[in-house]
Motif scaffolding. Structure first.
Motif, PDB file in Angstrom:
ATOM      1  N   ILE A   8       0.827  -1.206   0.000  1.00 19.23           N
ATOM      2  CA  ILE A   8       0.000   0.000   0.000  1.00 19.23           C
ATOM      3  C   ILE A   8       0.862   1.257   0.000  1.00 19.23           C
ATOM      4  CG2 ILE A   8      -1.603   1.373   1.404  1.00 19.23           C
ATOM      5  CD1 ILE A   8      -3.001  -1.250   2.126  1.00 19.23           C
ATOM      6  N   ILE A   9       1.903   1.284   0.831  1.00 23.54           N
ATOM      7  CA  ILE A   9       2.777   2.454   0.883  1.00 23.54           C
ATOM      8  C   ILE A   9       3.451   2.682  -0.463  1.00 23.54           C
ATOM      9  CG2 ILE A   9       4.847   3.447   1.932  1.00 23.54           C
ATOM     10  CD1 ILE A   9       2.330   3.467   3.685  1.00 23.54           C
ATOM     11  N   GLN A  10       3.914   1.620  -1.096  1.00 21.40           N
ATOM     12  CA  GLN A  10       4.559   1.750  -2.391  1.00 21.40           C
ATOM     13  C   GLN A  10       3.584   2.275  -3.442  1.00 21.40           C
ATOM     14  OE1 GLN A  10       8.018   1.191  -3.110  1.00 21.40           O
ATOM     15  NE2 GLN A  10       7.237   2.450  -4.787  1.00 21.40           N
ATOM     16  N   GLN A  11       2.363   1.740  -3.421  1.00 18.95           N
ATOM     17  CA  GLN A  11       1.366   2.186  -4.393  1.00 18.95           C
ATOM     18  C   GLN A  11       0.974   3.650  -4.173  1.00 18.95           C
ATOM     19  OE1 GLN A  11      -1.660  -0.805  -3.763  1.00 18.95           O
ATOM     20  NE2 GLN A  11      -0.926  -2.058  -5.467  1.00 18.95           N
ATOM     21  N   VAL A  12       0.823   4.039  -2.928  1.00 21.05           N
ATOM     22  CA  VAL A  12       0.480   5.429  -2.617  1.00 21.05           C
ATOM     23  C   VAL A  12       1.619   6.363  -3.029  1.00 21.05           C
ATOM     24  CG1 VAL A  12       0.092   7.058  -0.721  1.00 21.05           C
ATOM     25  CG2 VAL A  12      -1.169   4.895  -0.784  1.00 21.05           C
ATOM     26  N   SER A  13       2.848   5.984  -2.736  1.00 21.25           N
ATOM     27  CA  SER A  13       4.001   6.816  -3.096  1.00 21.25           C
ATOM     28  C   SER A  13       4.114   6.969  -4.607  1.00 21.25           C
ATOM     29  CB  SER A  13       5.289   6.209  -2.517  1.00 21.25           C
ATOM     30  OG  SER A  13       5.255   6.199  -1.111  1.00 21.25           O
ATOM     31  N   ASP A  14       3.927   5.860  -5.321  1.00 20.35           N
ATOM     32  CA  ASP A  14       3.976   5.915  -6.787  1.00 20.35           C
ATOM     33  C   ASP A  14       2.855   6.789  -7.337  1.00 20.35           C
ATOM     34  OD1 ASP A  14       6.166   4.240  -6.745  1.00 20.35           O
ATOM     35  OD2 ASP A  14       5.054   2.440  -7.316  1.00 20.35           O
ATOM     36  N   LEU A  15       1.665   6.653  -6.773  1.00 22.90           N
ATOM     37  CA  LEU A  15       0.523   7.462  -7.210  1.00 22.90           C
ATOM     38  C   LEU A  15       0.817   8.951  -7.023  1.00 22.90           C
ATOM     39  CD1 LEU A  15      -3.209   6.851  -6.287  1.00 22.90           C
ATOM     40  CD2 LEU A  15      -2.193   9.105  -6.035  1.00 22.90           C
ATOM     41  N   ASN A  30      -8.446  10.612 -12.480  1.00 24.70           N
ATOM     42  CA  ASN A  30      -8.374   9.638 -11.391  1.00 24.70           C
ATOM     43  C   ASN A  30      -8.725   8.263 -11.950  1.00 24.70           C
ATOM     44  OD1 ASN A  30      -8.566   8.088  -9.080  1.00 24.70           O
ATOM     45  ND2 ASN A  30      -9.774   9.572  -7.926  1.00 24.70           N
ATOM     46  N   PRO A  31      -7.719   7.534 -12.455  1.00 24.47           N
ATOM     47  CA  PRO A  31      -7.975   6.240 -13.076  1.00 24.47           C
ATOM     48  C   PRO A  31      -7.983   5.071 -12.096  1.00 24.47           C
ATOM     49  CG  PRO A  31      -5.684   6.799 -13.348  1.00 24.47           C
ATOM     50  CD  PRO A  31      -6.309   7.945 -12.599  1.00 24.47           C
ATOM     51  N   TYR A  32      -7.955   5.368 -10.798  1.00 26.54           N
ATOM     52  CA  TYR A  32      -7.783   4.328  -9.789  1.00 26.54           C
ATOM     53  C   TYR A  32      -9.117   3.811  -9.253  1.00 26.54           C
ATOM     54  CZ  TYR A  32      -3.071   6.240  -9.929  1.00 26.54           C
ATOM     55  OH  TYR A  32      -1.837   6.678 -10.352  1.00 26.54           O
ATOM     56  N   THR A  33      -9.050   2.736  -8.502  1.00 31.12           N
ATOM     57  CA  THR A  33     -10.227   2.162  -7.849  1.00 31.12           C
ATOM     58  C   THR A  33      -9.916   1.917  -6.377  1.00 31.12           C
ATOM     59  OG1 THR A  33      -9.543  -0.105  -8.413  1.00 31.12           O
ATOM     60  CG2 THR A  33     -11.023   1.032  -9.967  1.00 31.12           C
ATOM     61  N   GLY A  34     -10.969   1.710  -5.599  1.00 30.30           N
ATOM     62  CA  GLY A  34     -10.794   1.354  -4.201  1.00 30.30           C
ATOM     63  C   GLY A  34     -10.082   2.425  -3.399  1.00 30.30           C
ATOM     64  N   LEU A  35      -9.223   1.996  -2.496  1.00 31.81           N
ATOM     65  CA  LEU A  35      -8.483   2.920  -1.628  1.00 31.81           C
ATOM     66  C   LEU A  35      -7.685   3.925  -2.444  1.00 31.81           C
ATOM     67  CD1 LEU A  35      -7.382   3.818   1.165  1.00 31.81           C
ATOM     68  CD2 LEU A  35      -5.605   2.082   0.892  1.00 31.81           C
ATOM     69  N   LEU A  36      -7.046   3.471  -3.515  1.00 33.74           N
ATOM     70  CA  LEU A  36      -6.215   4.371  -4.303  1.00 33.74           C
ATOM     71  C   LEU A  36      -7.030   5.469  -4.987  1.00 33.74           C
ATOM     72  CD1 LEU A  36      -3.590   1.959  -5.904  1.00 33.74           C
ATOM     73  CD2 LEU A  36      -3.341   3.422  -3.883  1.00 33.74           C
ATOM     74  N   ALA A  37      -8.268   5.191  -5.324  1.00 32.75           N
ATOM     75  CA  ALA A  37      -9.132   6.227  -5.900  1.00 32.75           C
ATOM     76  C   ALA A  37      -9.396   7.327  -4.882  1.00 32.75           C
ATOM     77  CB  ALA A  37     -10.448   5.618  -6.380  1.00 32.75           C
ATOM     78  N   VAL A  38      -9.593   6.947  -3.638  1.00 30.08           N
ATOM     79  CA  VAL A  38      -9.809   7.921  -2.564  1.00 30.08           C
ATOM     80  C   VAL A  38      -8.536   8.726  -2.324  1.00 30.08           C
ATOM     81  CG1 VAL A  38     -10.470   8.227  -0.147  1.00 30.08           C
ATOM     82  CG2 VAL A  38     -11.548   6.435  -1.512  1.00 30.08           C
ATOM     83  N   VAL A  39      -7.397   8.029  -2.289  1.00 31.96           N
ATOM     84  CA  VAL A  39      -6.108   8.697  -2.095  1.00 31.96           C
ATOM     85  C   VAL A  39      -5.842   9.680  -3.232  1.00 31.96           C
ATOM     86  CG1 VAL A  39      -3.602   8.308  -2.080  1.00 31.96           C
ATOM     87  CG2 VAL A  39      -5.096   6.843  -0.714  1.00 31.96           C
ATOM     88  N   CYS A  40      -6.165   9.280  -4.451  1.00 28.34           N
ATOM     89  CA  CYS A  40      -5.948  10.139  -5.612  1.00 28.34           C
ATOM     90  C   CYS A  40      -6.825  11.390  -5.540  1.00 28.34           C
ATOM     91  CB  CYS A  40      -6.222   9.365  -6.902  1.00 28.34           C
ATOM     92  SG  CYS A  40      -5.889  10.303  -8.414  1.00 28.34           S
ATOM     93  N   GLN A  41      -8.078  11.233  -5.146  1.00 25.54           N
ATOM     94  CA  GLN A  41      -8.968  12.391  -5.042  1.00 25.54           C
ATOM     95  C   GLN A  41      -8.474  13.352  -3.969  1.00 25.54           C
ATOM     96  OE1 GLN A  41     -12.043  13.291  -6.953  1.00 25.54           O
ATOM     97  NE2 GLN A  41     -11.001  15.043  -6.027  1.00 25.54           N
ATOM     98  N   GLN A  42      -8.023  12.813  -2.842  1.00 28.32           N
ATOM     99  CA  GLN A  42      -7.499  13.655  -1.775  1.00 28.32           C
ATOM    100  C   GLN A  42      -6.251  14.403  -2.257  1.00 28.32           C
ATOM    101  OE1 GLN A  42      -4.683  13.571   0.474  1.00 28.32           O
ATOM    102  NE2 GLN A  42      -5.573  15.083   1.858  1.00 28.32           N
ATOM    103  N   HIS A  43      -5.420  13.707  -3.020  1.00 28.84           N
ATOM    104  CA  HIS A  43      -4.203  14.291  -3.586  1.00 28.84           C
ATOM    105  C   HIS A  43      -4.544  15.419  -4.566  1.00 28.84           C
ATOM    106  CE1 HIS A  43      -0.031  14.416  -4.627  1.00 28.84           C
ATOM    107  NE2 HIS A  43      -0.125  13.757  -5.774  1.00 28.84           N
ATOM    108  N   GLN A  44      -5.614  15.253  -5.324  1.00 28.04           N
ATOM    109  CA  GLN A  44      -6.048  16.303  -6.252  1.00 28.04           C
ATOM    110  C   GLN A  44      -6.382  17.590  -5.511  1.00 28.04           C
ATOM    111  OE1 GLN A  44      -9.094  15.509  -9.137  1.00 28.04           O
ATOM    112  NE2 GLN A  44      -8.187  13.580  -9.802  1.00 28.04           N
TER     113      GLN A  44
END
Length: 204
Positions: A8-15, A30-44
């Motif tokens: 998860i940490i690696q995926q979040v860092s890469d994102l 935001n091409p992600y799904t699940g947790l990473l989609a939420v992380v991506c939106q927050q990052h936006q």
């Protein structure tokens, strides 16, 4: 997504890194799904907030422009905080789906994973813009040296934070730590709780 803290940490860092680079040249997506989609939106929201903060400090900005930027900053900051909570909510849902329960002696952490991921998001933005500073043709060596030192410190901080977050997630995923969603409850954006808003309406 598996409950694997390192993955998860690696995926979040890469994102964080890849989207910061991409969004400076292409529209937000935001091409992600699940947790990473939420992380991506927050990052936006952090991405948009960062650039509004830059505009607010432009010496040529008019009072009207600063007022517009301030309202945009308030909106993005509220959404940023909402999605910190949503990140933690998503992790709680993942724990429930995996049947993970905290042990009887599980303890709380002073910072939630969502808050730490938010800090990593901001660090990704800081590193990107510091690296940009090194490419400016008009700056002198002293400027580049100062930026290089800041980058060195940022990368250490990012590595430390990533390692601490990985440990926290591992403890949460094994039930050694409790995970609770803490509401920000920002009063200034709530017209029923901000006296400068409801007081004006009452006076009118």
């Amino acid at each position: 997504m598996l409950l694997d803290s390192r993955t998860i940490i690696q995926q979040v860092s890469d994102l964080h890194a890849t989207t910061v680079e991409r969004w400076h040249h292409q529209p937000l997506n935001n091409p992600y799904t699940g947790l990473l989609a939420v992380v991506c939106q927050q990052h936006q929201f952090n991405f948009q907030l960062w650039h509004q903060e830059d505009l607010a400090r432009c010496p040529e900005a008019t009072d009207q422009k600063i007022a517009e930027v301030k309202r945009a900053i308030d909106g993005f900051n509220q959404q940023r905080n909402d999605y910190i909570e949503r990140t933690d909510e998503t992790l709680v849902e993942m724990l429930a789906s995996a049947g993970v329960l905290p042990s009887g002696d599980a303890t709380l952490n002073t910072e939630t994973p969502g808050s730490a991921i938010d800090r990593l998001s901001i660090m990704a933005l800081r590193v990107y813009h510091l690296e940009e500073e090194l490419e400016r043709p008009e700056v002198d060596d002293a400027h580049r040296q100062r930026v290089t030192e800041k980058l060195r410190r940022c990368r250490i901080q990012r590595a430390d934070l990533s390692g601490s977050l990985e440990e926290l997630l591992s403890d949460v995923f094994t039930g050694r730590k409790l995970l609770r969603v803490y509401r920000q409850m920002k009063m200034y954006n709530d017209p029923t709780l901000n006296p400068a808003v409801y007081g004006t309406k009452r006076a009118g």
